[in-house]
Design an enzyme around this catalytic site. Structure first.
Site, PDB file in Angstrom:
ATOM      1  N   LYS A 128       0.977   4.682   6.906  1.00 18.03           N
ATOM      2  CA  LYS A 128       0.442   5.500   5.818  1.00 18.03           C
ATOM      3  C   LYS A 128       1.103   6.876   5.876  1.00 18.03           C
ATOM      4  O   LYS A 128       1.850   7.205   6.789  1.00 18.03           O
ATOM      5  CB  LYS A 128      -1.083   5.672   5.948  1.00 18.03           C
ATOM      6  N   SER A 132       0.802  -1.226   0.000  1.00 17.87           N
ATOM      7  CA  SER A 132       0.000   0.000   0.000  1.00 17.87           C
ATOM      8  C   SER A 132       0.834   1.275   0.000  1.00 17.87           C
ATOM      9  O   SER A 132       0.305   2.348  -0.268  1.00 17.87           O
ATOM     10  CB  SER A 132      -0.940   0.012   1.209  1.00 17.87           C
TER      11      SER A 132
END
Length: 317
Positions: free
Chosen positions: A166, A96
């Site tokens: 993230k 990701s």
């Protein structure tokens, strides 16, 4: 007496008689220069220590193998303190964050600055505890006893903690919007994300499940997105959760500062230049004041025009 005196001058080998004192006693003999008497002042007749008394032997240093358990214990305590308060290693389990981070990378996370009240900033890559079961359905690792022990002291990434990694896009007060395929905007200003968004991805995903959005970040929260936009179930896809896709600042473990493993990928993780522009949202009070000033001036002009006796210095009496 004359013969004895001559004999002494001619090198007589016998003991030399001591001259008598006036009272008839002999003058006491002096010690010779070799110290035949005792130097220790104990009144004994010998100049050396008594037989059987030996110099103390120096202590023999402990062997390395006896010291090893102590060294290992100190190292483990230091590792635990470092992991708890300073730096911790984390493993990247997914794609990701490509191409910034690859699956299998090990990153070092700064845990010290949050202790001093520092909060995440836009552009930082952060590790945070799962806020609303984002990892539901992901396979759960089953580490052995050794791996569990090493992860507890920070020598291996934790296998049991539900953590994600993230990039911070918005902080408290920011309005973040994405329309069509982009660009992504923060407080109305577009971000140039070419340096970190995965090649071939658009800043926004064109779908009806969260790819198009406009949100304002509440106090104490952050909005996060993965660099591989089309392969990241980030804040965009959790807007129906309890936290509405936002991550509480208290869930943030720390900022990822360097890729430590493998050696071929050693690198730092700086904040991209696009976040250097002034992205701050205008304070509501300032906006209200800016809007009120023209209204007050307009009203004052009307009053002045309708009443000749009203001047700029107040009402004439």
């Amino acid at each position: 007496m004359g013969d004895l005196a001559v004999g002494a001058r001619s090198g007589h080998d016998g003991p030399e008689e001591q001259p008598e004192r006036p009272d008839g006693s002999a003058t006491p003999a002096t010690n010779d220069v070799t110290g035949s008497g005792s130097d220790s002042g104990d009144g004994g007749g010998g100049g050396t220590k008594e037989q059987g008394e030996q110099e103390p032997k120096p202590k023999k240093p402990r062997s390395f193998w006896k010291e090893l358990p102590l060294l290992i214990g100190i190292a483990l305590v230091l590792a635990l303190l470092i992991k708890t308060f300073l730096v911790q290693a984390f493993s990247i389990p997914s794609d990701s964050m490509q191409n910034t981070l690859q699956q299998g990378d090990r990153v070092l996370v700064d845990k010290l600055t949050p202790w001093f009240g520092s909060e995440p900033s836009r552009g930082e890559v952060v590790v945070f505890h799962d806020p609303d079961n984002w990892l539901a359905g992901e396979p759960t690792p089953n580490p052995n006893a050794v791996q569990t022990f090493l992860s507890k002291i920070g020598l291996m990434p934790s296998a049991n903690e539900k953590d994600l990694i993230k990039r911070v896009i918005g902080v408290a007060g920011d309005t973040i919007e994405c329309k069509g395929s982009g660009p992504l905007t923060v407080n109305g200003k577009a971000l140039n994300e070419d340096s970190y968004v995965y090649a071939g991805n658009t800043p926004c995903s064109v779908d009806d499940q969260g790819g198009q959005f406009k949100v304002t970040v509440p106090k104490g929260k952050i909005w996060v997105m993965g660099d591989h936009r089309q392969n990241s179930l980030d804040s965009r896809y959790h807007q129906q959760d309890d936290h509405q896709g936002f991550v509480p600042v208290g869930n943030v473990v720390g900022r990822a500062i360097v890729i430590a493993w493998p050696p071929t990928r050693w690198d730092t993780l700086p904040i991209p230049d696009t976040f250097d522009q002034n992205l701050s949202a205008a304070a509501p009070g300032a906006l209200g004041l800016a809007g009120a000033v023209p209204l007050v001036l307009w009203r004052r002009r009307r009053l002045t025009a309708g009443n000749p006796r009203v001047s700029g210095r107040g009402t004439a009496g």
